[in-house]
Design a protein around this motif. Structure first.
Motif, PDB file in Angstrom:
ATOM      1  N   ILE A 117     -15.476  61.254  43.835  1.00  0.00           N
ATOM      2  CA  ILE A 117     -16.882  60.848  43.783  1.00  0.00           C
ATOM      3  C   ILE A 117     -17.579  61.752  42.785  1.00  0.00           C
ATOM      4  CG2 ILE A 117     -19.006  60.566  45.105  1.00  0.00           C
ATOM      5  CD1 ILE A 117     -17.291  60.359  47.642  1.00  0.00           C
ATOM      6  N   GLU A 118     -18.240  61.152  41.788  1.00  0.00           N
ATOM      7  CA  GLU A 118     -18.820  61.940  40.704  1.00  0.00           C
ATOM      8  C   GLU A 118     -20.146  61.331  40.261  1.00  0.00           C
ATOM      9  OE1 GLU A 118     -17.007  63.790  36.619  1.00  0.00           O
ATOM     10  OE2 GLU A 118     -16.850  61.620  36.884  1.00  0.00           O
ATOM     11  N   ALA A 119     -21.161  62.172  40.156  1.00  0.00           N
ATOM     12  CA  ALA A 119     -22.469  61.722  39.676  1.00  0.00           C
ATOM     13  C   ALA A 119     -22.550  61.898  38.158  1.00  0.00           C
ATOM     14  CB  ALA A 119     -23.576  62.518  40.348  1.00  0.00           C
ATOM     15  N   PHE A 120     -23.311  61.019  37.491  1.00  0.00           N
ATOM     16  CA  PHE A 120     -23.484  61.117  36.043  1.00  0.00           C
ATOM     17  C   PHE A 120     -24.794  60.454  35.654  1.00  0.00           C
ATOM     18  CE2 PHE A 120     -21.726  56.961  36.691  1.00  0.00           C
ATOM     19  CZ  PHE A 120     -22.158  56.164  35.639  1.00  0.00           C
ATOM     20  N   ARG A 121     -25.249  60.719  34.445  1.00  0.00           N
ATOM     21  CA  ARG A 121     -26.464  60.110  33.915  1.00  0.00           C
ATOM     22  C   ARG A 121     -26.071  58.862  33.124  1.00  0.00           C
ATOM     23  NH1 ARG A 121     -30.639  63.586  34.895  1.00  0.00           N
ATOM     24  NH2 ARG A 121     -30.038  65.751  35.291  1.00  0.00           N
ATOM     25  N   HIS A 122     -26.602  57.724  33.554  1.00  0.00           N
ATOM     26  CA  HIS A 122     -26.175  56.451  32.976  1.00  0.00           C
ATOM     27  C   HIS A 122     -26.704  56.320  31.552  1.00  0.00           C
ATOM     28  CE1 HIS A 122     -25.141  52.242  32.642  1.00  0.00           C
ATOM     29  NE2 HIS A 122     -24.607  52.275  33.852  1.00  0.00           N
ATOM     30  N   PRO A 123     -25.836  56.010  30.578  1.00  0.00           N
ATOM     31  CA  PRO A 123     -26.272  55.952  29.172  1.00  0.00           C
ATOM     32  C   PRO A 123     -27.115  54.731  28.836  1.00  0.00           C
ATOM     33  CG  PRO A 123     -23.973  55.277  29.354  1.00  0.00           C
ATOM     34  CD  PRO A 123     -24.390  55.753  30.721  1.00  0.00           C
ATOM     35  N   GLN A 124     -27.057  53.695  29.657  1.00  0.00           N
ATOM     36  CA  GLN A 124     -27.782  52.460  29.351  1.00  0.00           C
ATOM     37  C   GLN A 124     -28.951  52.214  30.297  1.00  0.00           C
ATOM     38  OE1 GLN A 124     -24.863  49.323  29.370  1.00  0.00           O
ATOM     39  NE2 GLN A 124     -23.709  50.166  27.645  1.00  0.00           N
ATOM     40  N   ARG A 125     -28.714  52.315  31.585  1.00  0.00           N
ATOM     41  CA  ARG A 125     -29.743  51.981  32.555  1.00  0.00           C
ATOM     42  C   ARG A 125     -30.694  53.135  32.825  1.00  0.00           C
ATOM     43  NH1 ARG A 125     -26.716  49.533  37.616  1.00  0.00           N
ATOM     44  NH2 ARG A 125     -28.854  49.024  38.236  1.00  0.00           N
ATOM     45  N   GLY A 126     -30.306  54.355  32.461  1.00  0.00           N
ATOM     46  CA  GLY A 126     -31.141  55.507  32.724  1.00  0.00           C
ATOM     47  C   GLY A 126     -31.050  55.929  34.176  1.00  0.00           C
ATOM     48  N   GLY A 127     -31.287  57.188  34.447  1.00  0.00           N
ATOM     49  CA  GLY A 127     -31.236  57.691  35.805  1.00  0.00           C
ATOM     50  C   GLY A 127     -29.857  58.185  36.186  1.00  0.00           C
TER      51      GLY A 127
END
Length: 644
Positions: free
Chosen positions: A54-64
């Protein structure tokens, strides 16, 4: 940010979001009723799988902030799966910031789940109907819904009878080039039961009400359910907010209509307001059964508090992160939303999530009437109740916003340090700062300064006497400074105030400038060489030039030392704390950026009391808004004071 899914009654809709109680961001949504056969038909693929990472990341297209969850396939039930695949959901925690859907904290590595997946337009895979699309396999504890072996057999049979067991290849983009962080699940503390929490078990809250201020909200009405007018929709919004206000004392301020231009969940503005989007024109909600989502973004203020919380204050011993924004998105095309009472109920439910509430229960067969009749029950009741809370809801939201004893509040502060050949310890006001806390119910003098927060920086050693923080230089330094608008410092200390029950959010005290005073030991006056040279042309104070610390060169009533401390010019009488404008609703004054000012009022010029909240301006103009023209007295006087 934390979002929640909320549903109309249905045979499988009962699985939803209480899996989030240990989530980094919890999801809630309203779901229309479905059957197991409906779910099998709607899913692109179905499998039994085990969570590998399980890994969190900053979405390159949708933001957030989003979370990618890698699944090891144990059994393909519908579709052809690779050995491993990835699902992506909005929500997670990264770099001290959080956002909902709670996927990162809701599940743990090693969990075995029955997963129904669909593909978004961007090519990524996500869960059908959010958390309802990833039931844990096993036996359900009270208030939860797990996939039993009997259900697994039924789903296999439905997929086989539909001829869909092995046909469609299940692949999707995982945006793996975007870096992220592993998420942990630490469980939920007992006093946080009923609240949305992050992976460390910590909830989040808006701190605006602690200051006696209203939570602002914006409404996007670019589309509405058929048959509902804008006036009716805005009335429903007011009713939903009023329901929560009635049990907390929290107030809300309508800041107008606004076309957000994107999903309310993607408006990344940390202004501590709610954005209420009464439509889903931007396709935030996937699946035809979801009626709405509510969520929030939060910060842990500093990595020091990522596991312990406190950036949002402490309420009755429970630490909180600080909520930075909230959002609501409604599925305006859903038929059930055309009923005004149901529209209002869904709104009220999602506001509860934005304020910090989790579901009372996600069990479709819930036998506890209190849980099932709660506004925060995971399924919409759709029985005409509208925005009416149940007996469960008030006591739980009061864990977040207690109506009679709100937490104290304080402000970030900055200060300079004057360095000399021998440490300056005897000049009053130099290398010290008076810390200031406020409380809506408790006098400031009765608050206790808590100094157990972490500290950083090696330029000086800190000590406390009452509410005064003193710094003793760790060496002899020349002039240096950092921009106070940034997070930089030479020395940093985290402090907070306690009223005996609750605590304020942790606030920063930073040394952002160091000045050199080369006067010999015993003669130091606290006035830096560079400051003396700029204003008096010499580093040596003298009676003839009125350049000594206690002199008042410009005759404005402030000593040279007081002018240095307040950031004004000692040789210009016009450079002083003075009123710039005043009317019935506002007061403006000349200010030094990032210094704290308080406004006081009096009816007799003898007894003064604090008026409104202290102000920490970021420009050369300080401003306070309020009702300055008295209504019950013949006259009232105001003064602004610099808080040293």
């Amino acid at each position: 940010m934390i979002s929640h899914r909320f549903s109309l009654p249905g045979s499988v809709a009962g699985m939803l979001a209480a899996l989030l109680l240990s989530a980094a961001g919890a999801a809630a949504s309203s779901l229309a009723p479905t059957t197991e056969a409906d779910d099998v038909r709607s899913a692109l693929g179905i499998c039994r799988g085990r969570i590998a990472s399980i890994e969190a990341f900053r979405h390159p297209q949708r933001g957030g902030i989003f979370t990618r969850m890698q699944i090891t396939v144990l059994e393909a039930i519908k579709g052809t799966f690779p050995a491993t695949f990835t699902v992506i959901q909005r929500g997670g925690v990264i770099d001290g910031e959080g956002e909902s859907n709670g996927l990162a904290g809701a599940f743990a590595v090693g969990d075995e789940r029955l997963l129904h997946v669909i593909r978004r337009a961007d090519g990524s895979l996500e869960l059908l109907r959010g958390f309802a699309g990833a039931e844990a396999i096993g036996t359900a504890p009270r208030g939860r819904r797990f996939a039993s072996e009997q259900k697994l057999r039924r789903v296999r049979q439905l997929a086989a009878s539909a001829g869909a067991a092995t046909t469609t290849p299940i692949t999707g983009s995982d945006f793996s080039s975007e870096t992220g962080s592993q998420q942990a699940n630490s469980g939920t503390p007992s006093n946080a039961t009923g609240l949305l929490v992050d992976g460390s078990g910590l909830p989040a809250r808006l701190v605006v009400p602690d200051r006696g201020e209203a939570i602002g909200y914006l409404v996007d009405t670019q589309a509405l359910p058929a048959g509902i007018t804008q006036e009716q929709a805005l009335t429903a919004v007011s009713q939903a907010l009023a329901a929560w206000s009635a049990v907390t004392g929290v107030t809300f301020r309508y800041d107008g209509l606004q076309n957000f231009g994107t999903s309310a969940a993607s408006v990344n503005v940390s202004d501590e307001r709610l954005r209420i989007q009464l439509h889903d024109l931007h396709s935030e909600i996937t699946g035809g059964t979801t009626l709405g989502i509510g969520g929030r973004a939060f910060t842990n203020v500093s990595s020091n508090f990522s596991a312990t919380g406190g950036g949002g204050g402490q309420v009755n011993g429970l630490e909180f992160h600080k909520t930075t924004r909230g959002y609501i998105v409604l599925k305006h095309t859903a038929t059930s939303m055309q009923t005004l009472a149901t529209f209002a109920e869904v709104l009220c439910h999602e506001v509860g999530h934005a304020l910090g509430m989790a579901h009372s229960s996600e069990n479709a067969a819930e036998s506890d009437t209190t849980l099932k009749q709660a506004m925060m029950y995971f399924q919409a009741h759709a029985d005409g109740r509208g925005a009416t809370l149940g007996s469960y809801d008030g006591p739980v939201i009061q864990k977040v916003h207690p109506p009679l004893d709100t937490p104290p509040y304080s402000y970030d502060r900055i200060m300079p340090m004057v360095s000399a050949p021998s440490a300056i310890t005897t000049v009053v006001g130099i290398n010290e700062i008076q810390l200031f806390g406020c409380d809506l119910q408790t006098a400031s003098a009765a608050l206790t300064l808590v100094t157990t927060g972490p500290s950083s920086g090696s330029a000086g050693a800190l000590s406390f006497t009452g509410n005064t923080m003193k710094v003793t230089q760790a060496g002899y330094f020349g002039d240096a400074s950092v921009d106070p608008a940034t997070s930089s410092f030479y020395v940093l200390k985290w402090v907070r105030f306690s009223d005996g029950v609750n605590c304020s959010p942790w606030s920063r005290v930073r040394i952002t400038a160091i000045y050199e005073d080369t006067l010999p030991s015993g003669a130091e006056d606290g006035l830096p060489d560079s400051w003396m040279t700029t204003h008096f042309g010499s580093i040596t104070p003298s009676a003839g030039t009125l350049s000594r610390a206690g002199d008042d060169k410009d005759g404005d009533g402030l000593s040279n030392l007081a002018e240095f401390r307040s950031g004004t010019n000692p040789v210009d009488a016009a450079s002083r704390l003075q009123t710039l404008s005043f009317d019935a609703a506002s007061l403006q004054w000349s200010a030094t950026p990032y210094l704290l000012y308080t406004i006081e009022s009096s009816t007799d010029l003898i007894t003064w009391t604090r008026f409104g909240n202290p102000v920490l301006p970021t420009t050369s103009t300080g401003q306070s808004a309020g009702t300055f023209i008295p209504t019950a007295t013949a006259r009232k006087f105001y003064r602004v004071q610099f808080s040293p």
